[in-house]
Scaffold this motif. Structure first.
Motif, PDB file in Angstrom:
ATOM      1  N   ASP A  12      41.154  48.000  40.003  1.00  0.00           N
ATOM      2  CA  ASP A  12      41.083  46.609  40.451  1.00  0.00           C
ATOM      3  C   ASP A  12      42.405  45.862  40.349  1.00  0.00           C
ATOM      4  N   THR A  57      34.647  45.400  34.466  1.00  0.00           N
ATOM      5  CA  THR A  57      33.249  44.995  34.333  1.00  0.00           C
ATOM      6  C   THR A  57      32.954  44.496  32.923  1.00  0.00           C
ATOM      7  N   LEU A  84      34.706  41.025  32.426  1.00  0.00           N
ATOM      8  CA  LEU A  84      34.005  39.910  33.059  1.00  0.00           C
ATOM      9  C   LEU A  84      32.694  39.593  32.336  1.00  0.00           C
ATOM     10  N   VAL A 129      41.397  39.618  43.110  1.00  0.00           N
ATOM     11  CA  VAL A 129      40.327  40.068  42.227  1.00  0.00           C
ATOM     12  C   VAL A 129      39.271  38.982  42.095  1.00  0.00           C
ATOM     13  N   ARG A 131      36.911  38.983  44.965  1.00  0.00           N
ATOM     14  CA  ARG A 131      35.971  40.100  45.033  1.00  0.00           C
ATOM     15  C   ARG A 131      34.865  39.993  43.994  1.00  0.00           C
ATOM     16  N   TYR A 132      35.085  39.214  42.939  1.00  0.00           N
ATOM     17  CA  TYR A 132      34.127  39.164  41.839  1.00  0.00           C
ATOM     18  C   TYR A 132      33.647  37.734  41.597  1.00  0.00           C
ATOM     19  N   GLN A 133      33.131  37.115  42.622  1.00  0.00           N
ATOM     20  CA  GLN A 133      32.536  35.792  42.491  1.00  0.00           C
ATOM     21  C   GLN A 133      31.187  35.902  41.776  1.00  0.00           C
ATOM     22  N   ARG A 134      31.033  35.173  40.673  1.00  0.00           N
ATOM     23  CA  ARG A 134      29.785  35.173  39.906  1.00  0.00           C
ATOM     24  C   ARG A 134      29.472  33.744  39.492  1.00  0.00           C
TER      25      ARG A 134
END
Length: 312
Positions: A102, A232, A235, A251, A254-257
């Motif tokens: 990543d 992972t 996050l 990054v 790509r990793y919207q939470r």
């Protein structure tokens, strides 16, 4: 002066690391008297004193400090030569690419596709590692080329910058700082990064590897006692409020939470993705990979995406 042997270098490096002949002999699987004779013989061969010996301690002389650095480099090069030779002798050699997961700014799929168009016969093998391990993998002959994020230890490496990206801070959406549209490093006082570094300093990891009492803010989950290296895992700890981290904009996209807020940091240095390879590399495959990576990165910059919006 006669040529030095790898055995002599290995003996000296071990003694210099232990600063104790007994412990060094134990590490080497030998007794102390022949080790002492070997070191004295090395000093006679070089014509300099490498170690100061007293009844209480062993210390390096200035000449010994210089020799230690060069001896390590020489042993590293010998080991790397063996690995590269064994790799080249494989029936179907592969181009070994060192990287941290990543950290490719989203370029890797396009680089690999374009590279396969140039040399479809040579497969690419990923050599994944943690932060800062890629440069060493190149020097040790465990990888042929690498994607590294600056700054890194560039000893004995050649490199080309590919893409520079802003970094943002990732923090729990429940963190009080998430209510602000933008932040400064000083706002992060009391919070820690995955390697244990105080987040408001953005400096190198501490000598203890990040272990020790948590400095998390009151009301947040206590920081982990072990270094988190997998994205992972990192996050997940960010979501719980245990740590914060500084991902690049690509990054973060790509990793919207919903449990994580990404916020701009006005005084955080950007990250530069770099392609690097050993200085003595003479591989057409490495040259092709570098050429493709530079071309793909240039095309990406020409069509740069819009900035990341402040979203949870």
């Amino acid at each position: 002066m006669n040529d030095l042997e790898a055995r002599q270098l290995r003996y000296f490096v071990t003694v210099a690391e232990e600063l104790n002949f007994g412990r060094a002999a134990e590490r080497l699987g030998m007794t102390q008297p022949p080790l002492s004779r070997a070191i004295r013989g090395l000093e006679r061969q070089l014509g300099v004193h490498l170690l100061e010996r007293t009844t209480r301690q062993v210390t390096l002389t200035p000449a010994g400090e210089v020799f230690l650095r060069d001896a390590r480099t020489a042993l590293e090069a010998i080991a790397a030569a063996g690995r590269r030779a064994r790799h080249a002798a494989r029936p179907a050699p592969r181009l070994r690419l060192a990287m941290k997961a990543d950290t490719d700014a989203g370029l890797l799929p396009r680089i690999l596709s374009a590279y396969q168009d140039e040399d479809a016969a040579l497969a690419v093998e990923l050599v994944l590692g943690g932060r800062g391990e890629q440069a060493q993998a190149l020097r040790e002959g465990r990888a042929d080329v690498g994607l590294l994020v600056s700054p890194f230890d560039d000893r004995d490496l050649d490199f080309e910058p590919l893409l520079t990206e802003p970094r943002v801070v990732a923090l729990a959406s429940t963190d009080p700082l998430a209510d602000r549209p933008s932040l400064r490093l000083a706002d992060l006082v009391g919070r820690i990064l995955p390697d244990g570094t105080p987040a408001d300093q953005d400096g190198p990891p501490p000598l203890n590897g990040g272990r020790g009492p948590s400095t998390a803010q009151p009301g947040l989950v206590a920081g982990t006692q072990q270094k988190a290296t997998d994205l992972t895992q990192i996050l997940s700890l960010v979501e719980l409020g245990g740590i914060v981290c500084f991902p690049t904009v690509s990054v973060a996209r790509r990793y919207q939470r919903p449990e994580i807020a990404y916020r701009p940091l006005s005084d955080l240095e950007p990250a530069t993705l770099t392609v690097a390879w050993p200085q003595n590399a003479r591989s057409a495959a490495v040259a092709a990979f570098v050429r493709v990576a530079v071309s793909i990165a240039a095309a990406t910059q020409d069509h740069e995406e819009a900035p990341l919006s402040a979203a949870t």
